[in-house]
Write a protein that holds these residues in place. Structure first.
Motif, mmCIF file in Angstrom:
data_model
loop_
_atom_site.group_PDB
_atom_site.id
_atom_site.type_symbol
_atom_site.label_atom_id
_atom_site.label_comp_id
_atom_site.label_asym_id
_atom_site.label_seq_id
_atom_site.Cartn_x
_atom_site.Cartn_y
_atom_site.Cartn_z
ATOM 1 N N GLY A 48 49.314 -15.412 -93.666
ATOM 2 C CA GLY A 48 49.263 -16.820 -93.839
ATOM 3 C C GLY A 48 49.236 -17.427 -92.272
ATOM 4 O O GLY A 48 48.925 -18.688 -92.290
ATOM 5 N N LYS A 49 48.925 -16.694 -91.394
ATOM 6 C CA LYS A 49 49.186 -17.343 -89.685
ATOM 7 C C LYS A 49 47.914 -17.938 -89.558
ATOM 8 O O LYS A 49 48.303 -19.058 -89.221
ATOM 9 N N SER A 50 46.892 -17.367 -89.909
ATOM 10 C CA SER A 50 45.716 -18.220 -89.597
ATOM 11 C C SER A 50 45.449 -19.136 -90.585
ATOM 12 O O SER A 50 44.818 -20.269 -89.995
ATOM 13 N N THR A 51 45.886 -19.249 -91.623
ATOM 14 C CA THR A 51 45.840 -20.389 -92.830
ATOM 15 C C THR A 51 46.448 -21.474 -92.020
ATOM 16 O O THR A 51 45.933 -22.504 -92.219
ATOM 17 N N LEU A 52 47.586 -21.065 -91.729
ATOM 18 C CA LEU A 52 48.739 -22.291 -91.132
ATOM 19 C C LEU A 52 47.948 -23.025 -89.849
ATOM 20 O O LEU A 52 48.068 -24.078 -89.687
ATOM 21 N N LEU A 53 47.447 -22.039 -88.895
ATOM 22 C CA LEU A 53 46.966 -22.613 -87.774
ATOM 23 C C LEU A 53 45.401 -23.640 -88.109
ATOM 24 O O LEU A 53 45.442 -24.559 -87.600
ATOM 25 N N GLY A 54 44.787 -23.122 -88.977
ATOM 26 C CA GLY A 54 43.791 -23.956 -89.428
ATOM 27 C C GLY A 54 44.159 -25.316 -89.958
ATOM 28 O O GLY A 54 43.380 -26.210 -89.901
ATOM 29 N N LEU A 55 45.397 -25.345 -90.921
ATOM 30 C CA LEU A 55 45.758 -26.635 -91.530
ATOM 31 C C LEU A 55 46.185 -27.424 -90.283
ATOM 32 O O LEU A 55 46.158 -28.621 -90.125
ATOM 33 N N LEU A 56 47.082 -26.720 -89.194
ATOM 34 C CA LEU A 56 47.609 -27.725 -88.219
ATOM 35 C C LEU A 56 46.285 -28.325 -87.459
ATOM 36 O O LEU A 56 46.716 -29.478 -87.006
ATOM 37 N N ALA A 57 45.229 -27.337 -87.209
ATOM 38 C CA ALA A 57 44.275 -28.225 -86.394
ATOM 39 C C ALA A 57 43.199 -28.957 -87.197
ATOM 40 O O ALA A 57 42.176 -29.576 -86.851
ATOM 41 N N GLY A 58 43.601 -29.022 -88.489
ATOM 42 C CA GLY A 58 42.748 -29.933 -89.268
ATOM 43 C C GLY A 58 41.469 -29.441 -90.056
ATOM 44 O O GLY A 58 40.986 -30.326 -90.309
ATOM 45 N N LEU A 59 41.540 -28.069 -89.803
ATOM 46 C CA LEU A 59 40.199 -27.657 -90.117
ATOM 47 C C LEU A 59 40.052 -27.286 -91.503
ATOM 48 O O LEU A 59 39.074 -27.091 -92.203
ATOM 49 N N ASP A 60 41.348 -27.546 -92.290
ATOM 50 C CA ASP A 60 41.388 -27.207 -93.742
ATOM 51 C C ASP A 60 42.469 -28.164 -94.338
ATOM 52 O O ASP A 60 43.091 -29.095 -93.406
ATOM 53 N N VAL A 61 42.572 -28.471 -95.613
ATOM 54 C CA VAL A 61 43.436 -29.501 -96.272
ATOM 55 C C VAL A 61 44.624 -28.622 -96.890
ATOM 56 O O VAL A 61 44.244 -27.816 -97.702
ATOM 57 N N ASN A 62 45.668 -29.201 -96.629
ATOM 58 C CA ASN A 62 47.103 -28.403 -97.115
ATOM 59 C C ASN A 62 47.136 -28.997 -98.758
ATOM 60 O O ASN A 62 46.594 -30.003 -99.066
ATOM 61 N N THR A 63 47.900 -28.284 -99.605
ATOM 62 C CA THR A 63 48.001 -28.592 -100.955
ATOM 63 C C THR A 63 49.074 -29.648 -101.165
ATOM 64 O O THR A 63 48.711 -30.639 -101.906
ATOM 65 N N SER A 64 50.200 -29.672 -100.484
ATOM 66 C CA SER A 64 51.026 -30.474 -100.424
ATOM 67 C C SER A 64 51.959 -30.387 -99.150
ATOM 68 O O SER A 64 51.865 -29.563 -98.604
#
Length: 227
Positions: A48-64
C-alpha cells in the motif's frame, strides 16, 4: 526543519472494488510529517506504499479519514481544488516518469513554472537540466532518452515548481548506481537547502537510511521504524 506540520493524516482508509469484492488497501493510517523532514515509506510490494503516496499528493481520493496539507483539508476537496493545492505545495516524481511525449525535455521541465506564469521558466529549466547532467539533451523528446535520462528529466520537472513538499515513488528504481547517487544527492540538497519536506517510497535500504524517519507499511497499516 521547523515544527510546522506539513502533512497530517487521521484514520485514513482506502478501499477499491475488484472482481472478487471490496479490497481494503489502507486501514486507519495516522501520521504527521513536519515541514523540512525527510521520511521514507518502506515495506513489501503490494503493502500500500504507492497508494498512500498518491493519496497524500491528491492524485487519488481516499475512502474515509482526513489528509491535511498545511492545515488545508486536502481529502475533502474536489479535483479542481486539489489541483490548486498541488500547484501551490506539491511536487511528484513518478517511478514511470509521466513525461509528456510530445514535449522536448526542456519543455517538460518548463511546464510547471509556465503554468504558474513564471517568465523565467526557460532559464530555470535549463539550469535544472544542467544540474541533473542533461544540458546536452534539452531538445530531445522522451522517446529519444534512456530510462535513466527520463527519470532525471522528471526530477528536474518536479523541482521546477519549487515545491514545499516533494513526493517521490521509487526515485532511484530505474537508475544505475551513478545516476542513482546523483538523484539522491539532488533530493536531499533540495530538502536541506530549501527546507522542502521529502516523502519517498523506496525498496532501497541505503536511501531509506538517509531519511530522518522511516515508516513501515505492512498489510495496509503504518508503523514507525525505530532507527
Amino acid at each position: 526543519m521547523s515544527n510546522k506540520t506539513a502533512i497530517k493524516v487521521s484514520n485514513l482508509t482506502h478501499t477499491v472494488t475488484s472482481n472478487t469484492g471490496n479490497l481494503t488497501i489502507l486501514k486507519g493510517i495516522n501520521m504527521e510529517i513536519n515541514e523540512g523532514e525527510s521520511v521514507a515509506i518502506v515495506g513489501s510490494s503490494g503493502s500500500g506504499k504507492s497508494t498512500l503516496l498518491g493519496l497524500l499528493a491528491g492524485l487519488d481520493v481516499n475512502t474515509s479519514g482526513d489528509i491535511l496539507i498545511y492545515d488545508k483539508p486536502f481529502s475533502q476537496l474536489d479535483e479542481e481544488q486539489r489541483a490548486i493545492i498541488r500547484g501551490q505545495y506539491v511536487g511528484f516524481v513518478f517511478q514511470s516518469f509521466h513525461l509528456l511525449p510530445s514535449l522536448q525535455a526542456i519543455e517538460n521541465v518548463m511546464l510547471p513554472a509556465e503554468l504558474k506564469g513564471d517568465k523565467e521558466a526557460r532559464s530555470k529549466a535549463e539550469a535544472l537540466l544542467d544540474k541533473v547532467g542533461l544540458s546536452h539533451r534539452l531538445t530531445h523528446y522522451p522517446n529519444q532518452l534512456s530510462g535513466g535520462e527520463q527519470q532525471r528529466v522528471a526530477i528536474a520537472r518536479a523541482f521546477a515548481s519549487q515545491p514545499k513538499i516533494l513526493f517521490a515513488d521509487e526515485p532511484t528504481g530505474n537508475l544505475d548506481e551513478d545516476n542513482g547517487k546523483l538523484i539522491v544527492d539532488l533530493l536531499f540538497d533540495l530538502n536541506h537547502s530549501q527546507d522542502t519536506t521529502l516523502v519517498l517510497v523506496t525498496h532501497d535500504n541505503d536511501l531509506a537510511n538517509l531519511c530522518d524517519r522511516q515508516l513501515v507499511m505492512s498489510a495496509g497499516q503504518l508503523t514507525e521504524k525505530s532507527l
